[in-house]
Design an enzyme around this catalytic site. Structure first.
Site, mmCIF file in Angstrom:
data_model
loop_
_atom_site.group_PDB
_atom_site.id
_atom_site.type_symbol
_atom_site.label_atom_id
_atom_site.label_comp_id
_atom_site.label_asym_id
_atom_site.label_seq_id
_atom_site.Cartn_x
_atom_site.Cartn_y
_atom_site.Cartn_z
ATOM 1 N N SER A 45 0.818 -1.214 0.000
ATOM 2 C CA SER A 45 0.000 0.000 0.000
ATOM 3 C C SER A 45 0.849 1.260 0.000
ATOM 4 C CB SER A 45 -0.958 -0.005 1.199
ATOM 5 O OG SER A 45 -1.947 -0.982 1.011
ATOM 6 N N HIS A 68 3.340 0.136 12.919
ATOM 7 C CA HIS A 68 3.542 0.163 11.473
ATOM 8 C C HIS A 68 2.229 0.491 10.752
ATOM 9 C CE1 HIS A 68 5.488 -0.886 7.680
ATOM 10 N NE2 HIS A 68 4.451 -1.642 7.392
#
Length: 161
Positions: free
Chosen positions: A65, A96
């Protein structure tokens, strides 16, 4: 929850502009591909159902992504009327998730501000895999369908002004 009691695949076809002369780019993250492939299929099918010729749909894959930003920026240069950025980020045990989601959202926002080709944010940011499944062709429909409808409307807006 934004999708509670909502099917993302429901839309009124009569409200969609004619898309037969538009060209679309779709940038798809390979991470969580069991989710992103469903999102891609929802977007692709919706574009086809609304008159877009298959030859006018360009697909590129990127590793994750985070890379959607660069892929979408490059796709904007390929004579498309709109770009759909498809990804899936699922909460894990570290921060994250927060960094990736924030960066991708801001990066795609920046592309919309800095360039004339709209980029549609079709990135699921779910707390677990079941939520992602539910939104990529499951009980809440398909966010890819919603993104394709938005892409058609934004391509129309961009060309009609």
């Amino acid at each position: 929850m934004a999708t509670k009691n909502t099917n993302l695949s429901e839309y009124d076809k009569a409200t969609i502009p004619n898309a037969e002369h538009f060209r679309f780019g779709i940038v798809v993250s390979e991470w969580n591909d069991n989710i992103t492939e469903g999102l891609f299929q929802g977007a692709y099918d919706t574009l086809i159902e609304n008159g877009v010729d298959a030859e006018n749909i360009l697909r590129w894959n990127v590793p994750g992504s985070y890379e959607l930003i660069y892929g979408s920026k490059k796709m904007q240069q390929y004579n498309v009327d709109a770009v759909i950025a498809i990804g899936s980020v699922i909460q894990g045990e570290t921060k994250h998730f927060d960094f990736v989601c924030e960066a991708v959202a801001q990066g795609i926002k920046d592309l919309n501000v800095q360039h004339d080709v709209p980029v549609i944010f079709c990135v699921l940011t779910d707390m677990n895999m079941q939520q992602a499944i539910d939104r990529s062709g499951g009980k809440h429909g398909n966010k890819g369908t919603e993104a394709a409808v938005a892409a058609i409307k934004m391509a129309y807006l961009n060309t009609s002004l």
